[in-house]
Structure formats: C-alpha cells, structure tokens
Scaffold this active site. Structure first.
Site, PDB file in Angstrom:
ATOM      1  N   ASP A  67      50.318  53.135  46.034  1.00 38.44           N
ATOM      2  CA  ASP A  67      51.375  52.728  46.197  1.00 38.44           C
ATOM      3  C   ASP A  67      51.717  51.731  45.014  1.00 38.44           C
ATOM      4  OD1 ASP A  67      49.223  50.788  46.627  1.00 38.44           O
ATOM      5  OD2 ASP A  67      50.037  50.087  48.610  1.00 38.44           O
ATOM      6  N   SER A  68      50.887  51.716  44.011  1.00 44.89           N
ATOM      7  CA  SER A  68      50.962  50.834  42.624  1.00 44.89           C
ATOM      8  C   SER A  68      52.208  51.670  42.124  1.00 44.89           C
ATOM      9  CB  SER A  68      49.933  51.364  41.718  1.00 44.89           C
ATOM     10  OG  SER A  68      49.605  52.715  41.614  1.00 44.89           O
ATOM     11  N   ASP A 106      48.555  57.199  49.548  1.00 49.37           N
ATOM     12  CA  ASP A 106      48.414  55.791  50.053  1.00 49.37           C
ATOM     13  C   ASP A 106      49.408  55.547  51.045  1.00 49.37           C
ATOM     14  OD1 ASP A 106      46.469  54.083  48.864  1.00 49.37           O
ATOM     15  OD2 ASP A 106      47.569  53.557  47.146  1.00 49.37           O
ATOM     16  N   LYS A 136      45.120  57.172  52.058  1.00 53.81           N
ATOM     17  CA  LYS A 136      44.220  56.098  51.768  1.00 53.81           C
ATOM     18  C   LYS A 136      44.883  54.897  52.440  1.00 53.81           C
ATOM     19  CE  LYS A 136      43.905  54.072  47.491  1.00 53.81           C
ATOM     20  NZ  LYS A 136      44.579  52.888  47.828  1.00 53.81           N
ATOM     21  N   GLU A 138      44.216  50.461  52.932  1.00 52.97           N
ATOM     22  CA  GLU A 138      43.547  49.224  52.733  1.00 52.97           C
ATOM     23  C   GLU A 138      42.907  48.391  53.721  1.00 52.97           C
ATOM     24  OE1 GLU A 138      45.800  46.781  49.640  1.00 52.97           O
ATOM     25  OE2 GLU A 138      46.257  48.476  48.498  1.00 52.97           O
ATOM     26  N   GLU A 205      37.829  48.401  44.509  1.00 51.33           N
ATOM     27  CA  GLU A 205      38.568  47.735  43.375  1.00 51.33           C
ATOM     28  C   GLU A 205      38.212  46.434  43.032  1.00 51.33           C
ATOM     29  OE1 GLU A 205      43.075  48.297  43.579  1.00 51.33           O
ATOM     30  OE2 GLU A 205      43.340  47.039  42.018  1.00 51.33           O
TER      31      GLU A 205
HETATM   32  O1  KIV Z   1      47.809  52.167  44.203  1.00 57.76           O
HETATM   33  C1  KIV Z   1      46.842  52.583  43.509  1.00 57.76           C
HETATM   34  O2  KIV Z   1      47.191  52.737  42.440  1.00 57.76           O
HETATM   35  C2  KIV Z   1      45.596  52.254  43.801  1.00 57.76           C
HETATM   36  C3  KIV Z   1      44.391  52.676  43.033  1.00 57.76           C
HETATM   37  C4  KIV Z   1      44.798  51.387  41.770  1.00 57.76           C
HETATM   38  C5  KIV Z   1      43.156  52.562  43.432  1.00 57.76           C
HETATM   39  O3  KIV Z   1      45.299  51.955  45.054  1.00 57.76           O
END
Ligand code: KIV
Length: 289
Positions: A67-68, A106, A136, A138, A205
């Site tokens: 989600d970056s 994510d 994924k 958090e 992280e």
């Molecule tokens: O969103 C993302 O790119 C991430 C990575 C930095 C692990 O969660």
C-alpha cells in the site's frame, strides 16, 4: 539473456521468452524456514504495475503489492487513504505481469481492522479479483484472531510488525521502533502472536537490529526485514527506493540505480529535440501537392 514479451490481447497476458520458471507457492516460502533456519535468504520487492512485475519476477521469491503505492504511485501523504479498489487494480496488474514469484497484496487501512468477518470479505475480494496468493496486514496481537480466521478459511496471511505505516497517526511518525525495552517486548510479543495465529511470514519494518534478530530467532515462520538486520530470513525494499526514483529515502535503503536522473535526462533530450524540430518522424510515403 533479457526477457521479451508477446501480448495476448484476448487475455491481456504477456507471454515471456524464455519460458518462465514455475510459480512458487506460499507453502514453499514457509518451508524455507522448516527447521527454524533459512539457508537461502528470501528475496522480496514491491511491485505495482505489470511491466515492473515482468522485470522483477525472475529475481524475486515474493512480489508485494504494497500500500506504499499510495505515496509512490498516487502522491498521497501516507498509505491511510489507499482503497481496496486501488489494491485490487494494481494487484491484478502484478499477477498478470508475473509467473514465478508469490504475489502478496496489502490490505489497505480500514478494510480489515473492524472484525475477522470484515477482513475475510476484503481479503477474499483481493484473492478473487487479482489472483494473488495471499494478503498482508499490519498489526500484532490485536490482529491475531483475524489472522487465524483468514488462515483457517483458505487465505494465507503475511503479518507486519514494528513500524506499521498505516498507524502513523498513532505512532506520530516513521522513526525506528523498539528503542525502549517495553516497546521491544511488545513488538516481539506481537510477532509471536501472529506466528501462533498462523501467519506464513512476517515483515519486521524499521525495528532496531537486536529486535529484528530476536524476532527472527523467536518465531518459526520466515521474518522479512526492512531496515532491520541482514540476519532476518529475508529482505524487502520499496522498488522505487532502491532504484533511485526519489531524492529522499529512508537511511537504510541502498540505491542500486539512479533512475530519476536517467528519466530527467531522457525527458530533457526529448524536449530539446522536439523544440529543435530534430525529432525523427515515421518514414513518409505521402507527398504534399
Ligand atoms: O507497503 C509496503 O510497501 C510495505 C513494505 C515496505 C513492507 O508494506
């Protein structure tokens, strides 16, 4: 030898030459730490587009549609505004562009925290719409029930502890986590809770190195570090960071290219040629009267 692609317009899939390796699976990733030790470190990078996935795929065990992408692709101030629609669209593109790596997508902020049932609905949509192998999310112990719920219902889950960017409004920034003993103890307990709940791997992280090592030694599943320690079971970076797309990157990021400079120089040369009417055209057969 570099890979070339032929596009099948009926399916939108690009077929590579040479033929790709067989796609890895979540159990093969989990098995890499079968005896509590990962002999060959696990390689993960973020990917957001089909072409990027094509270029990274053969080199990676996992591609993360992180989600970056909120900041990297959309110029948002954080990952908080990222939506399920965005993740589904980019996840599908990355699956179309890859043949070898396990693709993990994510779960965006607000799509999973309210209840295990809410998380199941969102995660099932991501698996159906994208073809990804897992999701994924958090959070630590607070998410353990959700991780167990999803895993028991056929959805592999990668956990994410330490610096959890979706919680930036609670954490107050993106600084390293686990500097105090109390915080380190909590993050270690979070990782243990996720592993006990069935997470197949955990991203750690922005945690201080002794904590990254402690987590790696404490949990049976692979721990993928980012800004933690080379002793983790694997590593992940945001691809644009390691390619040099941005001037400002976290201190731990090693740059393997200077792509921003290459793009700027190419754009400047193109602009200069267009303005000088030196831009080459298609060979002409048409002759004006
Ligand atoms: O969103 C993302 O790119 C991430 C990575 C930095 C692990 O969660």
């Amino acid at each position: 030898m570099s890979t070339t692609f032929q596009l099948d317009t009926a399916t939108s899939r690009a077929h590579p030459t040479p033929a790709p390796m067989k796609r890895l699976s979540v159990p093969t990733i989990r098995q890499r730490k079968a005896d509590g030790h990962t002999a060959e470190p696990i390689v993960m990078l973020t990917a957001y587009t089909a072409r990027q996935a094509q270029l990274l795929d053969a080199h990676c065990d996992l591609l993360l549609v992180g989600d970056s992408l909120g900041q990297v692709i959309y110029g948002l101030p954080s990952s908080v505004p990222v939506t399920l629609d965005m993740m589904a669209a980019h996840g599908a593109a990355v699956v179309r562009g890859s043949y070898h790596a396990v693709v993990i997508v994510d779960m965006p902020f607000g799509s999973y925290e309210a209840s295990p049932a809410q998380a199941f609905g969102a995660a099932a949509r991501l698996l159906k719409d994208t073809g990804c192998a897992g999701v994924k999310l958090e959070g630590g112990a607070a998410m353990a029930e959700t991780v167990a719920f999803l895993t028991a219902r056929g959805i592999p889950v990668m956990g994410h502890v330490g610096l959890t960017p979706q919680a930036v409004n609670v954490l107050g920034g993106y600084g390293a986590r686990g500097r105090s003993q109390a915080e380190a103890d909590k993050i270690l307990a979070d990782a243990r809770a996720l592993a006990d709940a069935g997470a197949f791997a955990i991203v750690a992280e922005g945690v201080v190195e002794p904590l990254a090592i402690a987590i790696t030694q404490a949990v049976p599943c692979p721990v993928i570090g980012i800004g933690g320690s080379a002793q983790c079971d694997g590593q992940v970076l945001v691809t644009e960071d390691m390619l040099g797309m941005f001037e400002r990157v976290p201190r731990f990021v090693k740059r393997y290219a200077e792509v921003a400079t290459t793009i700027e120089e190419a754009a400047a040369r193109y602009a200069q040629e267009v303005r000088a009417r030196a831009f080459p055209g298609v060979e002409q057969t048409y002759q004006p009267k």
